[in-house]
Design a protein around this motif. Structure first.
Motif, PDB file in Angstrom:
ATOM      1  N   HIS A 116       0.831  -1.200   0.000  1.00 44.70           N
ATOM      2  CA  HIS A 116       0.000   0.000   0.000  1.00 44.70           C
ATOM      3  C   HIS A 116       0.872   1.259   0.000  1.00 44.70           C
ATOM      4  O   HIS A 116       0.559   2.246  -0.682  1.00 44.70           O
ATOM      5  CB  HIS A 116      -0.946  -0.004   1.205  1.00 44.70           C
ATOM      6  CG  HIS A 116      -2.144  -0.879   1.019  1.00 44.70           C
ATOM      7  ND1 HIS A 116      -3.208  -0.517   0.223  1.00 44.70           N
ATOM      8  CD2 HIS A 116      -2.439  -2.104   1.507  1.00 44.70           C
ATOM      9  CE1 HIS A 116      -4.118  -1.483   0.245  1.00 44.70           C
ATOM     10  NE2 HIS A 116      -3.676  -2.457   1.005  1.00 44.70           N
ATOM     11  N   GLY A 117       1.962   1.233   0.745  1.00 49.19           N
ATOM     12  CA  GLY A 117       2.872   2.374   0.730  1.00 49.19           C
ATOM     13  C   GLY A 117       3.511   2.557  -0.635  1.00 49.19           C
ATOM     14  O   GLY A 117       3.646   3.683  -1.134  1.00 49.19           O
ATOM     15  N   LEU A 118       3.881   1.455  -1.279  1.00 44.56           N
ATOM     16  CA  LEU A 118       4.481   1.528  -2.603  1.00 44.56           C
ATOM     17  C   LEU A 118       3.478   2.059  -3.626  1.00 44.56           C
ATOM     18  O   LEU A 118       3.836   2.815  -4.541  1.00 44.56           O
ATOM     19  CB  LEU A 118       4.985   0.139  -3.016  1.00 44.56           C
ATOM     20  CG  LEU A 118       5.687   0.030  -4.374  1.00 44.56           C
ATOM     21  CD1 LEU A 118       6.861   0.989  -4.461  1.00 44.56           C
ATOM     22  CD2 LEU A 118       6.159  -1.406  -4.611  1.00 44.56           C
ATOM     23  N   LEU A 201     -10.006  -8.316  -6.789  1.00 42.61           N
ATOM     24  CA  LEU A 201      -9.739  -8.645  -5.396  1.00 42.61           C
ATOM     25  C   LEU A 201      -9.022  -7.495  -4.698  1.00 42.61           C
ATOM     26  O   LEU A 201      -8.127  -6.881  -5.269  1.00 42.61           O
ATOM     27  CB  LEU A 201      -8.880  -9.908  -5.302  1.00 42.61           C
ATOM     28  CG  LEU A 201      -9.556 -11.233  -5.674  1.00 42.61           C
ATOM     29  CD1 LEU A 201      -8.543 -12.367  -5.585  1.00 42.61           C
ATOM     30  CD2 LEU A 201     -10.740 -11.509  -4.757  1.00 42.61           C
ATOM     31  N   ALA A 202      -9.413  -7.230  -3.455  1.00 45.14           N
ATOM     32  CA  ALA A 202      -8.798  -6.130  -2.716  1.00 45.14           C
ATOM     33  C   ALA A 202      -7.315  -6.366  -2.496  1.00 45.14           C
ATOM     34  O   ALA A 202      -6.526  -5.419  -2.421  1.00 45.14           O
ATOM     35  CB  ALA A 202      -9.508  -5.936  -1.379  1.00 45.14           C
ATOM     36  N   GLY A 203      -6.905  -7.629  -2.397  1.00 45.29           N
ATOM     37  CA  GLY A 203      -5.507  -7.941  -2.146  1.00 45.29           C
ATOM     38  C   GLY A 203      -4.654  -8.030  -3.388  1.00 45.29           C
ATOM     39  O   GLY A 203      -3.434  -8.226  -3.293  1.00 45.29           O
ATOM     40  N   ILE A 208      -5.050  -2.902  -4.598  1.00 47.59           N
ATOM     41  CA  ILE A 208      -4.284  -2.054  -3.682  1.00 47.59           C
ATOM     42  C   ILE A 208      -4.152  -0.643  -4.245  1.00 47.59           C
ATOM     43  O   ILE A 208      -4.317   0.351  -3.524  1.00 47.59           O
ATOM     44  CB  ILE A 208      -2.908  -2.693  -3.413  1.00 47.59           C
ATOM     45  CG1 ILE A 208      -3.086  -3.925  -2.530  1.00 47.59           C
ATOM     46  CG2 ILE A 208      -1.953  -1.694  -2.762  1.00 47.59           C
ATOM     47  CD1 ILE A 208      -1.844  -4.782  -2.381  1.00 47.59           C
ATOM     48  N   VAL A 209      -3.884  -0.537  -5.554  1.00 42.91           N
ATOM     49  CA  VAL A 209      -3.806   0.785  -6.187  1.00 42.91           C
ATOM     50  C   VAL A 209      -5.164   1.475  -6.115  1.00 42.91           C
ATOM     51  O   VAL A 209      -5.247   2.679  -5.844  1.00 42.91           O
ATOM     52  CB  VAL A 209      -3.337   0.666  -7.646  1.00 42.91           C
ATOM     53  CG1 VAL A 209      -3.405   2.022  -8.336  1.00 42.91           C
ATOM     54  CG2 VAL A 209      -1.913   0.124  -7.710  1.00 42.91           C
ATOM     55  N   ALA A 210      -6.238   0.716  -6.346  1.00 45.94           N
ATOM     56  CA  ALA A 210      -7.579   1.296  -6.292  1.00 45.94           C
ATOM     57  C   ALA A 210      -7.872   1.858  -4.902  1.00 45.94           C
ATOM     58  O   ALA A 210      -8.502   2.918  -4.763  1.00 45.94           O
ATOM     59  CB  ALA A 210      -8.619   0.242  -6.667  1.00 45.94           C
ATOM     60  N   LYS A 211      -7.421   1.167  -3.876  1.00 47.56           N
ATOM     61  CA  LYS A 211      -7.601   1.663  -2.511  1.00 47.56           C
ATOM     62  C   LYS A 211      -6.826   2.960  -2.305  1.00 47.56           C
ATOM     63  O   LYS A 211      -7.316   3.908  -1.685  1.00 47.56           O
ATOM     64  CB  LYS A 211      -7.125   0.605  -1.509  1.00 47.56           C
ATOM     65  CG  LYS A 211      -7.214   1.020  -0.049  1.00 47.56           C
ATOM     66  CD  LYS A 211      -8.642   1.110   0.423  1.00 47.56           C
ATOM     67  CE  LYS A 211      -8.708   1.463   1.902  1.00 47.56           C
ATOM     68  NZ  LYS A 211     -10.101   1.551   2.394  1.00 47.56           N
ATOM     69  N   THR A 217      -8.689  10.430  -3.493  1.00 49.58           N
ATOM     70  CA  THR A 217      -9.878  11.132  -3.970  1.00 49.58           C
ATOM     71  C   THR A 217     -10.706  11.648  -2.800  1.00 49.58           C
ATOM     72  O   THR A 217     -11.155  12.799  -2.797  1.00 49.58           O
ATOM     73  CB  THR A 217     -10.722  10.195  -4.855  1.00 49.58           C
ATOM     74  OG1 THR A 217      -9.930   9.742  -5.959  1.00 49.58           O
ATOM     75  CG2 THR A 217     -11.955  10.909  -5.392  1.00 49.58           C
ATOM     76  N   ASP A 218     -10.901  10.808  -1.795  1.00 47.89           N
ATOM     77  CA  ASP A 218     -11.646  11.233  -0.596  1.00 47.89           C
ATOM     78  C   ASP A 218     -10.942  12.377   0.114  1.00 47.89           C
ATOM     79  O   ASP A 218     -11.590  13.199   0.769  1.00 47.89           O
ATOM     80  CB  ASP A 218     -11.817  10.056   0.370  1.00 47.89           C
ATOM     81  CG  ASP A 218     -12.782   9.007  -0.151  1.00 47.89           C
ATOM     82  OD1 ASP A 218     -13.574   9.332  -1.066  1.00 47.89           O
ATOM     83  OD2 ASP A 218     -12.737   7.863   0.345  1.00 47.89           O
ATOM     84  N   SER A 219      -9.627  12.445  -0.020  1.00 45.75           N
ATOM     85  CA  SER A 219      -8.841  13.484   0.643  1.00 45.75           C
ATOM     86  C   SER A 219      -8.719  14.752  -0.195  1.00 45.75           C
ATOM     87  O   SER A 219      -8.038  15.700   0.209  1.00 45.75           O
ATOM     88  CB  SER A 219      -7.433  12.950   0.955  1.00 45.75           C
ATOM     89  OG  SER A 219      -7.494  11.809   1.783  1.00 45.75           O
ATOM     90  N   GLY A 220      -9.360  14.778  -1.360  1.00 45.57           N
ATOM     91  CA  GLY A 220      -9.319  15.967  -2.204  1.00 45.57           C
ATOM     92  C   GLY A 220      -8.057  16.111  -3.025  1.00 45.57           C
ATOM     93  O   GLY A 220      -7.791  17.180  -3.579  1.00 45.57           O
TER      94      GLY A 220
END
Length: 292
Positions: A116-118, A201-203, A208-211, A217-220
């Motif tokens: 997720h960090g990557l 799949l979320a994993g 992971i990129v979509a997350k 996006t939620d953060s503007g």
């Protein structure tokens, strides 16, 4: 008969500054509160636009708003019609978003937290691949979910080639720093996974990129523009300021120095880098959250 004496301020002494009123403090705090609503656009809120104008035209009010922000552990990045009151949280602020907290909401697996960090690192690098992109206020970066995944996988291939050339293509220790450890984790993960109804799949790496892009996006920081290539997005002024401001990342510079330069229309196409020293990222580009 006494002589009347005219009293005046001593020569060279400025008149006393007007006292700050509770209403001034409330307006300053209100402006900062607008800045904490990243999706709010000044052009669509008259009160916000009026307070921004007051900030630019009234220096004492600007200093008061800056002080309110500082007291809340916020750093003012820019105050303008294009970005509004763009603020970021200092590391000790109650508003700070920490990578560990973000990752724990996505997965309890340590390898996934690393991925997720990557993903966030790659989104920032793909959105602003050149220093001049970060410096140009009018520049708009474009990314897609599939494009970011393809970008990382191309970088992984470059890293693998480099490791082979150096005779280092062996599994690293689990705490090995930098991208050398990252590519081995990413390439072993399925890009999409597989479900009976063809859902991502979320994993998976695209999951992971979509997350990551959903969080941005939620953060503007990003705006969704379409559904092609797993979802396409454009950067906002706030994201440009955030990437400009945050602490330097050696991993991000290393990612770009591999010679993988993404096409900035958000597609997964990748082009080899030009032979130029200009591709080195500015030192203070980084991620939109603090490390744990």
């Amino acid at each position: 008969m006494s002589e009347h004496v005219e009293w005046s301020e001593p020569e060279g002494q400025a008149p006393a500054a007007a006292a700050v009123t509770p209403a001034d403090a409330a307006d300053a705090a209100r402006l900062v509160s607008f800045g904490l609503q990243p999706k709010l656009q000044p052009a669509r809120d008259q009160e916000y636009a009026d307070l921004l104008r007051r900030y630019r035209e009234d220096p004492p009010f600007a200093r008061l708003a800056d002080a309110v922000a500082t007291g809340l552990g916020l750093i003012v990045l820019e105050v303008s019609p294009r970005a509004g009151m763009a603020v970021t949280a200092a590391e000790d602020s109650v508003f700070a978003v920490r990578m560990g907290d973000y990752a724990r909401r996505t997965s309890a697996d340590g390898g996934d937290r690393f991925l997720h960090g990557l993903a966030h690192l790659a989104v920032a690098a793909m959105a602003f691949p050149r220093p001049e992109d970060l410096a140009d206020d009018g520049y708009i970066g474009r990314v897609s979910v599939n494009g970011v995944d393809a970008f990382v996988r191309q970088a992984c291939r470059r890293l693998e080639e480099r490791a082979d050339e150096q005779g280092e293509n062996t599994d690293p220790a689990t705490d090995a720093p930098g991208l050398e450890a990252a590519w081995r984790i990413w390439v072993r993960r399925s890009a999409t996974g597989a479900t009976k109804d063809a859902r991502r799949l979320a994993g998976s790496t695209t999951g992971i990129v979509a997350k990551a892009v959903a969080f941005l996006t939620d953060s503007g920081f990003l705006q969704r523009t379409g559904d092609d290539h797993g979802g396409t997005y454009r950067t906002t002024a706030r994201y440009q300021l955030q990437v400009r401001d945050m602490a330097g990342s050696a991993a991000m510079a290393e990612l770009l120095e591999l010679g993988v330069v993404p096409v900035t229309d958000g597609t997964p196409t990748l082009l080899p880098a030009e032979e130029s020293d200009d591709l080195e990222l500015v030192a203070d580009a980084g991620l939109p959250f603090h490390s744990s």
